[in-house]
Design a protein around this motif. Structure first.
Motif, PDB file in Angstrom:
ATOM      1  N   PHE A   1      -1.776   0.248   9.326  1.00  0.00           N
ATOM      2  CA  PHE A   1      -0.111   0.312  10.611  1.00  0.00           C
ATOM      3  C   PHE A   1      -0.342   0.337  11.915  1.00  0.00           C
ATOM      4  O   PHE A   1      -0.589  -0.584  13.006  1.00  0.00           O
ATOM      5  CB  PHE A   1       0.339   1.495  10.068  1.00  0.00           C
ATOM      6  CG  PHE A   1       1.941   1.160  11.127  1.00  0.00           C
ATOM      7  CD1 PHE A   1       2.535   0.509  11.204  1.00  0.00           C
ATOM      8  CD2 PHE A   1       2.044   1.967  12.497  1.00  0.00           C
ATOM      9  CE1 PHE A   1       3.794   0.521  11.933  1.00  0.00           C
ATOM     10  CE2 PHE A   1       2.714   2.100  13.308  1.00  0.00           C
ATOM     11  CZ  PHE A   1       4.246   1.201  13.413  1.00  0.00           C
ATOM     12  N   ILE A   2      -1.585   0.943  11.968  1.00  0.00           N
ATOM     13  CA  ILE A   2      -2.486   1.222  13.600  1.00  0.00           C
ATOM     14  C   ILE A   2      -3.779   0.105  13.439  1.00  0.00           C
ATOM     15  O   ILE A   2      -2.746  -0.157  14.799  1.00  0.00           O
ATOM     16  CB  ILE A   2      -3.410   2.751  13.138  1.00  0.00           C
ATOM     17  CG1 ILE A   2      -2.223   3.574  13.524  1.00  0.00           C
ATOM     18  CG2 ILE A   2      -4.402   2.736  14.947  1.00  0.00           C
ATOM     19  CD1 ILE A   2      -2.664   5.018  13.031  1.00  0.00           C
ATOM     20  N   ILE A   3      -4.348  -0.344  12.467  1.00  0.00           N
ATOM     21  CA  ILE A   3      -4.783  -1.776  13.312  1.00  0.00           C
ATOM     22  C   ILE A   3      -3.757  -2.906  13.636  1.00  0.00           C
ATOM     23  O   ILE A   3      -3.781  -3.327  14.868  1.00  0.00           O
ATOM     24  CB  ILE A   3      -5.257  -2.086  12.093  1.00  0.00           C
ATOM     25  CG1 ILE A   3      -6.941  -0.877  11.540  1.00  0.00           C
ATOM     26  CG2 ILE A   3      -6.333  -3.479  12.106  1.00  0.00           C
ATOM     27  CD1 ILE A   3      -7.713  -1.189  10.594  1.00  0.00           C
ATOM     28  N   ALA A   4      -3.314  -3.368  12.708  1.00  0.00           N
ATOM     29  CA  ALA A   4      -2.052  -4.124  13.247  1.00  0.00           C
ATOM     30  C   ALA A   4      -1.263  -3.592  14.774  1.00  0.00           C
ATOM     31  O   ALA A   4      -0.710  -4.735  15.171  1.00  0.00           O
ATOM     32  CB  ALA A   4      -0.331  -4.154  11.931  1.00  0.00           C
TER      33      ALA A   4
ATOM     34  N   VAL B   1      -3.344   9.435  -0.602  1.00  0.00           N
ATOM     35  CA  VAL B   1      -4.625   8.888   0.268  1.00  0.00           C
ATOM     36  C   VAL B   1      -4.276   7.063   0.826  1.00  0.00           C
ATOM     37  O   VAL B   1      -4.248   6.763   1.210  1.00  0.00           O
ATOM     38  CB  VAL B   1      -6.081   7.764  -0.284  1.00  0.00           C
ATOM     39  CG1 VAL B   1      -7.044   7.223  -0.546  1.00  0.00           C
ATOM     40  CG2 VAL B   1      -6.593   9.741  -0.804  1.00  0.00           C
ATOM     41  N   ALA B   2      -3.210   7.031  -0.465  1.00  0.00           N
ATOM     42  CA  ALA B   2      -2.340   5.133   0.100  1.00  0.00           C
ATOM     43  C   ALA B   2      -1.341   5.624   1.035  1.00  0.00           C
ATOM     44  O   ALA B   2      -1.632   4.678   2.004  1.00  0.00           O
ATOM     45  CB  ALA B   2      -1.225   5.148  -0.843  1.00  0.00           C
ATOM     46  N   HIS B   3      -0.894   6.485   1.799  1.00  0.00           N
ATOM     47  CA  HIS B   3      -0.422   7.444   3.296  1.00  0.00           C
ATOM     48  C   HIS B   3      -1.313   7.080   4.677  1.00  0.00           C
ATOM     49  O   HIS B   3      -1.412   6.009   5.748  1.00  0.00           O
ATOM     50  CB  HIS B   3       0.322   8.658   3.158  1.00  0.00           C
ATOM     51  CG  HIS B   3       1.637   8.713   2.151  1.00  0.00           C
ATOM     52  ND1 HIS B   3       2.705   9.644   2.325  1.00  0.00           N
ATOM     53  CD2 HIS B   3       2.151   7.635   1.437  1.00  0.00           C
ATOM     54  CE1 HIS B   3       3.223   9.426   1.298  1.00  0.00           C
ATOM     55  NE2 HIS B   3       3.123   7.987   1.186  1.00  0.00           N
ATOM     56  N   LEU B   4      -2.502   7.256   4.424  1.00  0.00           N
ATOM     57  CA  LEU B   4      -3.738   7.069   4.793  1.00  0.00           C
ATOM     58  C   LEU B   4      -3.997   5.884   5.291  1.00  0.00           C
ATOM     59  O   LEU B   4      -4.307   5.223   6.069  1.00  0.00           O
ATOM     60  CB  LEU B   4      -5.067   8.000   4.611  1.00  0.00           C
ATOM     61  CG  LEU B   4      -6.237   8.042   5.416  1.00  0.00           C
ATOM     62  CD1 LEU B   4      -5.598   8.695   6.653  1.00  0.00           C
ATOM     63  CD2 LEU B   4      -7.639   9.017   4.609  1.00  0.00           C
ATOM     64  N   ALA B   5      -4.170   5.227   3.964  1.00  0.00           N
ATOM     65  CA  ALA B   5      -4.394   3.518   3.805  1.00  0.00           C
ATOM     66  C   ALA B   5      -3.303   3.445   4.942  1.00  0.00           C
ATOM     67  O   ALA B   5      -3.637   2.151   5.461  1.00  0.00           O
ATOM     68  CB  ALA B   5      -4.875   3.359   2.864  1.00  0.00           C
TER      69      ALA B   5
ATOM     70  N   ILE C   1       1.006  -1.597   0.112  1.00  0.00           N
ATOM     71  CA  ILE C   1       0.098  -0.014  -0.006  1.00  0.00           C
ATOM     72  C   ILE C   1       1.334   1.079   0.186  1.00  0.00           C
ATOM     73  O   ILE C   1       0.308   1.895  -1.254  1.00  0.00           O
ATOM     74  CB  ILE C   1      -1.055   0.182   1.362  1.00  0.00           C
ATOM     75  CG1 ILE C   1      -1.912  -1.108   1.119  1.00  0.00           C
ATOM     76  CG2 ILE C   1      -1.988   1.540   1.642  1.00  0.00           C
ATOM     77  CD1 ILE C   1      -3.382  -1.074   2.503  1.00  0.00           C
ATOM     78  N   MET C   2       1.836   1.026   0.649  1.00  0.00           N
ATOM     79  CA  MET C   2       2.810   2.069   0.767  1.00  0.00           C
ATOM     80  C   MET C   2       3.495   2.705   0.066  1.00  0.00           C
ATOM     81  O   MET C   2       3.789   3.846  -0.414  1.00  0.00           O
ATOM     82  CB  MET C   2       3.617   1.785   2.323  1.00  0.00           C
ATOM     83  CG  MET C   2       2.659   2.713   2.993  1.00  0.00           C
ATOM     84  SD  MET C   2       2.262   4.142   4.070  1.00  0.00           S
ATOM     85  CE  MET C   2       3.264   5.455   3.943  1.00  0.00           C
ATOM     86  N   LEU C   3       3.825   1.950  -0.564  1.00  0.00           N
ATOM     87  CA  LEU C   3       4.890   1.670  -2.224  1.00  0.00           C
ATOM     88  C   LEU C   3       4.372   1.329  -3.353  1.00  0.00           C
ATOM     89  O   LEU C   3       5.472   1.319  -4.058  1.00  0.00           O
ATOM     90  CB  LEU C   3       6.883   0.678  -1.668  1.00  0.00           C
ATOM     91  CG  LEU C   3       6.787   0.623  -0.458  1.00  0.00           C
ATOM     92  CD1 LEU C   3       8.409   0.407   0.140  1.00  0.00           C
ATOM     93  CD2 LEU C   3       7.801   2.567  -0.103  1.00  0.00           C
ATOM     94  N   ASP C   4       3.178   1.557  -3.379  1.00  0.00           N
ATOM     95  CA  ASP C   4       2.545   1.150  -4.466  1.00  0.00           C
ATOM     96  C   ASP C   4       3.303   2.107  -5.450  1.00  0.00           C
ATOM     97  O   ASP C   4       2.865   3.277  -5.169  1.00  0.00           O
ATOM     98  CB  ASP C   4       1.265   1.007  -4.471  1.00  0.00           C
ATOM     99  CG  ASP C   4      -0.123   0.745  -5.652  1.00  0.00           C
ATOM    100  OD1 ASP C   4       1.465   0.757  -7.322  1.00  0.00           O
ATOM    101  OD2 ASP C   4      -0.783   0.660  -5.616  1.00  0.00           O
TER     102      ASP C   4
END
Length: 193
Positions: A50-53, A41-45, A21-24
């Protein structure tokens, strides 16, 4: 393989998805949100993933303690999963020019050193769970990484570099807890031949 250990393994399995997601290389676009004018949006996702994990760290520990499911595997895997998740996120932040590489190198070096010490201790039959200072270090790192991934959201409105302050706090706790861990386990080196 009990439930807390399965949750810990799921945290490890989320790392590749986070990195994709981050490096797409394709742009998902930008949004304006809570003081940040152009938040990809990729950084938000990625930040939300990351927060969920990261919250699974608290969940697996809570379940393990509440239902007496603490195992040596869990004592080993839980801090390892934290280190892998935070290290991956920090490397991504360097790649995106959102974190200084020298701070990331110090943090990751400490994590490798402590993991090496844990392996030495495990070879002698001793499995050491994370202490309170190590847990504070982990949460300081999670807060710093989250703030950096979210481009200093909220604090950008009042021009406070919370993300960088949090990274410095994480660095201080990382070095301090690493020193403490080695000081308390120096017998691993004294007794080795």
């Amino acid at each position: 393989m009990n439930l807390p250990n399965k949750i810990t393994i799921s945290r490890i399995m989320l790392i590749p998805l986070f990195m994709i997601i981050m490096l797409d290389p394709f742009s998902w676009g930008d949004i304006s949100l809570l003081g940040v004018d152009e938040l990809p949006v990729a950084h938000l996702a990625g930040a939300l993933l990351f927060i969920i994990a990261s919250t699974t760290d608290w969940i697996d520990g809570y379940i393990a303690r509440k239902y007496n499911l603490v195992t040596n595997l869990g004592k080993f895997l839980d801090p390892l999963a934290d280190k892998l998740l935070v290290s991956a996120a920090l490397i991504v932040l360097v790649e995106l020019h959102l974190a200084p590489s020298w701070i990331v190198i110090i943090i990751i070096s400490r994590e490798f050193a402590v993991t090496g010490l844990r392996l030495i201790l495990a070879g002698g039959g001793e499995v050491v769970a994370a202490n309170m200072l190590g847990k504070i270090k982990t949460w300081a790192q999670i807060i710093a990484v989250s703030a950096l991934l979210l481009h200093n959201i909220l604090f950008e409105m009042i021009s406070i570099p919370f993300d960088m302050i949090a990274l410095w706090v994480a660095l201080i706790f990382t070095v301090w807890s690493g020193w403490d861990y080695f000081a308390k386990n120096k017998q691993a080196f004294v007794n080795s031949k």
